[in-house]
Each structure stands twice: as C-alpha cells, then as structure tokens.
Design a protein around this motif. Structure first.
Motif, PDB file in Angstrom:
ATOM      1  N   SER A 216       4.043  11.385  -5.441  1.00 36.37           N
ATOM      2  CA  SER A 216       2.708  11.034  -5.920  1.00 36.37           C
ATOM      3  C   SER A 216       1.688  12.140  -5.694  1.00 36.37           C
ATOM      4  O   SER A 216       1.671  12.801  -4.657  1.00 36.37           O
ATOM      5  CB  SER A 216       2.237   9.764  -5.201  1.00 36.37           C
ATOM      6  N   ASP A 217       0.803  12.316  -6.691  1.00 41.56           N
ATOM      7  CA  ASP A 217      -0.343  13.217  -6.545  1.00 41.56           C
ATOM      8  C   ASP A 217      -1.379  12.663  -5.584  1.00 41.56           C
ATOM      9  O   ASP A 217      -2.261  13.388  -5.129  1.00 41.56           O
ATOM     10  CB  ASP A 217      -1.011  13.449  -7.907  1.00 41.56           C
ATOM     11  N   ALA A 218      -1.277  11.359  -5.287  1.00 43.00           N
ATOM     12  CA  ALA A 218      -2.237  10.752  -4.362  1.00 43.00           C
ATOM     13  C   ALA A 218      -2.130  11.375  -2.980  1.00 43.00           C
ATOM     14  O   ALA A 218      -3.076  11.326  -2.185  1.00 43.00           O
ATOM     15  CB  ALA A 218      -2.009   9.239  -4.282  1.00 43.00           C
ATOM     16  N   PHE A 219      -0.970  11.963  -2.658  1.00 45.98           N
ATOM     17  CA  PHE A 219      -0.776  12.602  -1.365  1.00 45.98           C
ATOM     18  C   PHE A 219      -0.294  14.040  -1.561  1.00 45.98           C
ATOM     19  O   PHE A 219       0.646  14.485  -0.911  1.00 45.98           O
ATOM     20  CB  PHE A 219       0.225  11.817  -0.516  1.00 45.98           C
TER      21      PHE A 219
ATOM     22  N   GLU B 198       0.837  -1.196   0.000  1.00 41.51           N
ATOM     23  CA  GLU B 198       0.000   0.000   0.000  1.00 41.51           C
ATOM     24  C   GLU B 198       0.874   1.248   0.000  1.00 41.51           C
ATOM     25  O   GLU B 198       1.948   1.273   0.599  1.00 41.51           O
ATOM     26  CB  GLU B 198      -0.921   0.019   1.230  1.00 41.51           C
TER      27      GLU B 198
END
Length: 891
Positions: free
Chosen positions: A745-748, A585
């Motif tokens: 990452s753009d996820a964070f 993850e």
C-alpha cells in the motif's frame, strides 16, 4: 524529567554492543567476536586491532558517534550490557575516563542526578554508586560487593610515565580491608612498590575488581603513556567513545559508526549550517542579531500554538585581549552590542576564564540560561565553551577573529548543532544552525568549516557538502564545495616565468601544476578570489599576474559544471510497503509480533537440551580453573575471558540462594514482554528443576553459573517464540485468502529522505571505477562483492539509457534510511531500489551461487510484495551475473 525514549539509532548501537559481548563468550576470544559481529551487522567483517600492551584477546571496541549523538547516554546504557553479557556478574567496577575537569564535573552531575536520562540508563544495571576519584580513595568493600560502582575521573589523574606521587598508586590504610583473605593468584597479580611490597592502593583495588573501562573522547587518550595507564588496572574490557576515532596510527576497533544523516533524521542536530561571511565585523554582528530576531519571532509564534519555550541564543567568539593592541575582545563586543546595536546589558553574558557569567546564571535561575525567566540572548566568549557546556537554545554562532576561519569556530560549532529537546520544530528555520564569520572569502571559510565538521564533529566527508550551505545567493555562487557534484575542466595559462608555488598554502598548491618544459601553469580546481591573489604573488611580472587573474576567473566560471543528483534536484523516491488488515484497520507490517499467534510459554516442555548441558559444562570448567593452553614458549596460559571469569568469581562471591530465590532472579533478569510473568515463572521453574535433576548439577553449581543459565533460558524462550511467530507469519502472509489480509500500500510508503542517507562505508572503488550518474544520492554505499558492484553498474547504465529514472544502493540495518521487507526471522534489506519512468518501483537483489539456497525466504517476501502491489512494484533476484533478468523485469 519525563522518561527518555531511545532513538532508533541508539537502540541499534546498543544491540551491536550486546551482540559483541555475547559473541566474546560464544567464540571464546575478542578477535573472532569482533570480526563475526561486524560481519553480521554490516556484511563485512572488520579486522580486530588489540590495544598495545594488552592481552590480544581482551574485549576492546569503539563507538563512533558524531557531535550531538548522545555518547554519554550510550555509555551509561552499556554498563548493564557489560554486567550481564560480558562480565556475567551482578556488580562491577566501571572506570569512566574523560579528557578534562569540565567534562568530568558535567558527567558526574548527570550520572548522579536521579531524574536524568543518564542515571536512568545506569540503573538498568541495578544498584549503582557513582563517585569521583577522591571518594573512590576511601571506597569500602561493602560498596563494591553490593552495587555497580562507576568512578568518573580524568585520564590525567592516572597518567604519568612514573606512578610516583600519584595518590591512586599510594598505600592507604582506608583500603586495607580490600586485601584481607586474598588467594595466591590474586596477590600475584597486584602492583608492587620498588621495594617489592604490595601497597594498599586504589590502583590495586581496581586490579582486583577488573574494571570495565569507558574512555570518553577517546581520540584524546591514545598515547603510549595512556595505554600503559589503562593496562595497570588489568581491565576486563575497554569501550571507546569518540566522533573521530584513530583509523591509522593505532587503529580503533569501530564496532558501530553513526552518521550525521542519522542524527538529522532522528532530530538530534540542527542541520544544515547556514553560513555567511562578512569582512566588516560590525555588519557581521548586526546580521547575526537580525537573524536571531527572525528566529525569535518564529519561536514565539510556535509557542503560542503550544510548542515548548525557546529563546534562540547567539554565541559570539571574540578575540583574546592583547596588551598594546586593539582587539575585538569581549569588552569591546559587549560595548558594541549596547551602544550601537541597542541590546540591553542584562541580555548579554560573558563566559571566559576570567568572567564566569554562565555559572552566575546557574546560581540565579533554576534552569540556568535555559530558564524562561532568564533574559540573556548573547553569550560572549573566546573558547571557554568548547567543552563542558551544553544548551539547546544555542542557534547562532558568530566568529569575529581577525584571522577567523572555519577551523577557529570549530570548537563552538558543536554547541550550536544540538537540537532543542531532540525534537524537530514545525518551522524549518528552527531546525537549522547559523554561522556568521568575519571574513572576505566565503569559499575558504565554507571549506574550512566543512573540514572542521569532519575533524572535530565526526561527520563523514561526503556528508558535509550538503550540511554547510550559504545563507546568501551571491555567496552560494562561490561555494564550489557545497553545490552538488563538481565537474571541472582544467585551465591552462602560459607564463614567461616559473611561479614560486612553494610559497603558497598547501590547499592552493593542490590546485596547481607547473610544466617546466612548456612553461604552462595548469589550474586543476576552482580558485577563489583570495586564492588567485595568492597565486599572483608567486610571480613577479605584471603580464603574468594579469594572465593568472584571467585564468582564475575562468576556473570558477566557464570551467565549472555542476551535476546535481535526483535528491538534490528535489526528486522523491517513495516505495509502497506491506500492510496488514488487523481488526478492520490497515497497519504497517514492520514487526511480526503484530500478528495474532498463540503463545503461552507454560505450555511448552521446559528442559535443558544436550547443547545447553554442554555449554554449562564448558562454563563450569572456566569458573573452576579457566581455559588453559600451552603457549609457544611452553608455558601454561589461561585465556583472557576464562581468566576474567575466574578473577570476578573470586572478587564477587555469589550468595547461596535456594531454588525458589534463584528462579525468581532468573525471571527478573529475563525481559520478555510477549509472555505473562506467571507463564515465564512456570517455565523457568520447570527448566531449573529438570537441570537440578541431572547428575552433577547441584544448586550451588547452578547458582555459580546463573548468568550462563540465564542466557540459555533466554535463547530457549526466544527460539520458542520465533517458532510460534513463524507459523503465524506463514499462515497470514502465504496461506489461503492472503489477499484479504495483506496488501502492498501507498498508505505506508517508505520515502528516501534527501538528507538521511548514511552508509557505514562509502564505495571506494575497490571493485572497479564507474561514474554513477543516476544514483539518487551523491554518496553510494559500499558493495559486498564485485558482483554487487557490477549489478549497480548495470542499473546505472540502464538509467543513463533512459530505461530507469534513478536508483539507490539500499542500506542494511538502517531503519529510516533504507527500505526493508519484514520476514518472520528478521528484516530483508534488498540491495537496490529503482524508480522506473512510469513511477513504478523495481527492487533488485543480487545473490551469488553460494547464497542462493539460503535466500528462499527473501525471494518469497519480495515476490509477495510485488504480487500484492497491483502492478505498481516489481521484484527480481539476480544470480551469477544474469543481467538480462533485470531487463526482463523492465519490460
């Protein structure tokens, strides 16, 4: 009540307090400690200002926290820090001084209530006894010896030019036990009566115990008499809490300053305040009632979806009743609500000095006015709610005074700002406050309300423009103080006569200039309609009045140009962050403790180092006799901190523990969640055995110095853990195959919140002037050096040339407000973050020649962040004004 979780900004405040206490002992004096602490925390050391009449090296600092920020919780949490890191004593006396009886009663109740967060915070210090001043007048020696005693009192109970008649200075037989078996040094330090006798007084008991002073609402306690009062108790240190510290006359030592934007980000206060001005009092009241009804519907909808119960309250500030004059007093407003607004009588309560309706509600309902069974929706008052009352249901403020202004409603605004349960609601309208003021001049009320937020609530001047906004569009057009950056072209008007400017209010005079030679009046700022009328009254001729009216109209229309920042225009600034792949993850990398690293404390050799032995030797000398210096007058002088340790050692005699019990105490007072209790116990026991094996270190001496030993053990454990984390950090982020473990990452992505920019200091022009047109926010955080300022100018110039979309001066130690990259040893807060025209991000760090070598780890993590972004991000560290490096990064 569920366990209270500290907000991020509260944790940072308490870390600042701990750092200051630790540095007081490490540096040897409060002055050096304050400068070093502020420099480490905020990159700019601040001058230490000793309290008048006190030892110049007494620990003294101020926490600046705006309304709604939880000053009492921070004070309660600081007690354990003072015991452990400043006083180095298991028990202490805390004299908690407040400005009024209402606040005293409220504070006492909260600190004593077992399930209240304030009490939980106090209990971090161990056994605690909370009492009022009357109870303290009969305090026993056993109570002081076995618990930390918190005495809550008003400043007025101690404060007089003369102590005569004040019971705290009078001899009492109930206190005789405290004066048995005193040393000569202890007796010499006590207060004496006029005849030379030493009274058995509470004041002398406090002097013996060297109380730590907590001064709440400290801006109310900064007079010569108050300072003299504090000095009588021979305090071990002074901590001030206030939203509005004195920075000029007798400057407070502001160790940590919290911004309103931080409170908004942490969901502690309801902002912005939406304001409406209406001259007709009945319409004004009716509009507020309608708003409350809208909020109630929204709250009910959320409640049906599982949100906590909420009944929005309206606080109405009525006029005082005056004999022979018709006023909008509480009785008349209540009748208006019942007769014309159709409000049931049971939904109205009056809270004044004569009618104490809120106290009746507290008796009738378990949760008082916040109880779901309570029907009250309207609280009518004059000014009784200014202090000592708090209800998160308060949403709408109504000011009905005939001369009502922002200043008049300031005292009640703090009641409305607080957020219910300190948690944001899903509906935006329930995260805002509302004010309805009886006035025909919106602009004046808005500006005075902003002044009130600065003066009373402790907001930064540059914050309030965005935190007070108009509810109605037609009034928003008149709000020159809240619509972004104002660019004004002065308006000249020729007059045949000289206006009498001295007759005008100062706020109006500041917008006018009269040139006697050319007979020209120059308007230098927008004049509201009412201000224009005031200026017209300063001339006699009708033609002059017409000319002034025309010029004033131009001053608020054609002469005004508004410049809005990217944040105000709704632009978004989002920065990809480093993330780790852990067990399949992706997780944000914001804490190196998340890494998988071998860490077993018991596997390390446990023994004191040479520096540890030196520190113990110095502490032992202090404990035995104190640090003695020769003063300029040739007399011997004991330094404040050594003298304090000596006095506390005489007052709080340590128990005679064996080695096992001392080791158990050390383990209990070494909070280290990353290790098991068994490994910590083994490490501590081995370290202690090694210490006691050395010549001259007996068990009695180790027991006497147990707080110093605790600090050395804590430093050793933290050092060993940092080494283990550092090794894992290097392997994970920079070892072979890192691309499989780490990603930008753009996820964070971190997003700069439009209303959460809270610099500790704004740039004030000290390095030069520049009109920053492309900064993301209206405020610009201060720069550490002239070179940093020049770097910012280069970025803004490139942005104005169209090569950068916009940029932001990144803040330091402001999680939630600023972007950082995680290192093994802490966080790297780069100086500048820019968004380029293609949406990519450029991070710029400036280093002078002296700081370049020490910044290698900053360069490493910055370059790694850029490298792993797939071309989305760029990083450059500039040195020695090599500005072309920035342009090269744009290519």
């Amino acid at each position: 009540m569920s366990a209270f979780v500290r907000k991020d900004y509260q944790q940072r405040v308490l870390e600042s307090v701990e750092k200051y206490f630790v540095l007081c002992h490490r540096t040897g004096d409060a002055d050096s400690a304050f400068y070093q602490a502020t420099k480490e925390l905020w990159q700019q050391g601040q001058k230490f200002n000793p309290l008048p009449g006190f030892a110049t090296d007494m620990p003294y600092f101020c926490l600046r926290v705006p309304t709604g920020g939880g000053k009492t919780f921070l004070a309660a949490s600081s007690v354990a820090l003072a015991n452990t890191h400043l006083l180095r004593s298991e028990h202490s006396v805390v004299l908690w001084l407040v400005p009024s009886d209402a606040i005293r009663e409220q504070t006492l109740k909260a600190l004593r209530q077992p399930d209240h967060p304030y009490h939980h915070a106090l209990r971090e210090a161990g056994a605690v006894t909370v009492m009022d001043l009357d109870e303290a007048k009969a305090i026993t020696r056993a109570t002081l010896d076995t618990s930390t005693v918190v005495i809550v009192s008003t400043v007025q109970a101690f404060s007089r030019e003369s102590t005569q008649g004040l019971k705290v200075y009078a001899s009492s037989g109930a206190l005789m036990q405290h004066f048995d078996h005193l040393s000569a040094a202890q007796r010499d330090g006590l207060l004496q009566d006029d005849d030379g006798t030493v009274p058995f007084s509470l004041a002398n008991v406090l002097r013996l115990r060297r109380p730590f002073l907590v001064v709440d609402e400290a801006h109310n306690a900064r007079t010569r008499i108050r300072f003299a009062t504090f000095e009588r108790f021979n305090p071990s240190g002074v901590m001030e809490l206030t939203a509005t510290p004195d920075l000029e006359d007798v400057p407070s030592n502001v160790l940590h300053s919290v911004g309103a934007a931080e409170l908004k980000l942490e969901q502690m206060i309801k902002l912005p305040v939406l304001l409406e001005a209406e001259p007709d009092w009945q319409v004004c009241l009716g509009d507020a009632i309608a708003r409350r009804g809208e909020l109630q519907k929204l709250a009910d909808e959320e409640h049906r979806r599982g949100a906590p119960y909420l009944r929005p309250l309206v606080l109405v500030q009525a006029e005082p009743r005056r004999q022979g004059v018709e006023t909008l007093d509480t009785a008349r407003v209540r009748q208006e609500l019942i007769d014309n607004q159709r409000i049931p009588p049971e939904e109205i309560v009056i809270a004044t000095g004569e009618e104490r309706g809120l106290e009746a509600l507290d008796r009738e309902f378990k949760l008082g006015i916040a109880d779901p069974a309570c029907p009250v929706k309207f609280v009518l008052t004059q000014k009784a709610l200014a202090e000592g009352w708090d209800c998160p249901f308060a949403y709408v403020l109504v000011g009905l005074g005939s001369q009502q202004s922002g200043t008049a409603v300031e005292q009640l605004l703090g009641r409305v700002l607080r957020q219910p349960d300190a948690k944001a609601r899903d509906t935006a309208a329930l995260n805002q406050s509302y004010a309805f003021v009886r006035s025909g001049d919106f602009a004046r009320v808005a500006n005075e309300l902003r002044d009130g937020l600065v003066r009373g609530a402790g907001f930064e001047r540059k914050d309030v423009s965005q935190f007070v906004a108009a509810q109605r569009q037609d009034q928003d057009d008149l709000d020159f103080g809240g619509r972004g950056k104002l660019v004004f072209t002065p308006v000249d008007v020729a007059l045949p006569e000289a206006p009498k400017l001295r007759t005008l209010p100062k706020s109006v005079q500041d917008k006018l200039k009269w040139d006697k030679g050319s007979k020209t009046l120059t308007i230098t700022g927008p004049l509201t309609e009412s201000e224009a009328e005031d200026v017209q009254q300063a001339v006699a001729g009708e033609s002059s009045r017409v000319a002034i009216a025309q010029a004033a109209e131009a001053s608020r229309t054609t002469a005004v140009e508004f410049f809005r920042t990217p944040a105000e225009l709704g632009e978004r600034l989002r920065v990809p962050q480093l993330a780790l792949k852990l067990q399949g993850e992706l997780q944000l990398f914001d804490d190196p403790e998340a890494l998988d690293y071998p860490w077993d404390l018991s596997g390390y050799d446990a023994a004191p180092t040479r520096d540890d032995i030196s520190a113990l030797g110095a502490a032992s000398k202090v404990a035995e006799a104190g640090k003695i210096d020769v003063a300029d007058d040739g007399k011997l002088r004991i330094g404040f901190l050594p003298g304090l340790q000596r006095d506390l050692g005489l007052s709080y005699q340590p128990e005679h523990w064996d080695e096992t019990r001392l080791a158990a105490w050390l383990c209990r007072n070494l909070p280290e969640p990353s290790v098991t209790h068994a490994s910590k116990r083994a490490f501590v026991a081995a370290w202690l055995r090694a210490l006691l094996a050395r010549d001259g270190f007996s068990l009695a001496r180790a027991n006497q110095l147990k707080f110093t030993v605790r600090g050395l053990l804590q430093d050793a454990i933290r050092r060993l853990r940092r080494e283990a984390v550092g090794n894992a950090y290097q392997q994970t982020l920079f070892g072979e195959g890192r691309e499989d473990r780490v990603i930008t990452s753009d996820a964070f992505a971190f997003e700069f919140n439009p209303q959460a920019y809270a610099p500790g200091r704004d740039y004030d022009g000290r390095f030069g002037q520049w009109d920053f047109r492309k900064h993301f926010y209206g405020r610009v955080g201060d720069f550490d050096s002239k070179e940093e300022f020049e770097c910012a100018v280069q970025l803004d110039r490139l942005a104005q040339q169209g090569r950068i979309r916009y940029w932001v001066r990144n803040l330091v130690n402001k999680p939630g407000c600023a972007f950082f990259l995680q290192k093994a040893t802490g966080r790297f807060w780069p100086d500048f973050v820019c968004e380029l025209n293609d949406g990519s991000i450029l991070v710029v760090e400036y280093k002078g020649a002296q700081g370049w070598t020490d910044a290698q780890d900053d360069r490493d993590i910055g370059q790694l962040w850029a490298e792993l972004s797939g071309g989305r991000c760029r990083f450059v560290m500039v040195r020695d004004r090599r500005w072309p490096q920035i342009e090269e990064a744009l290519a």
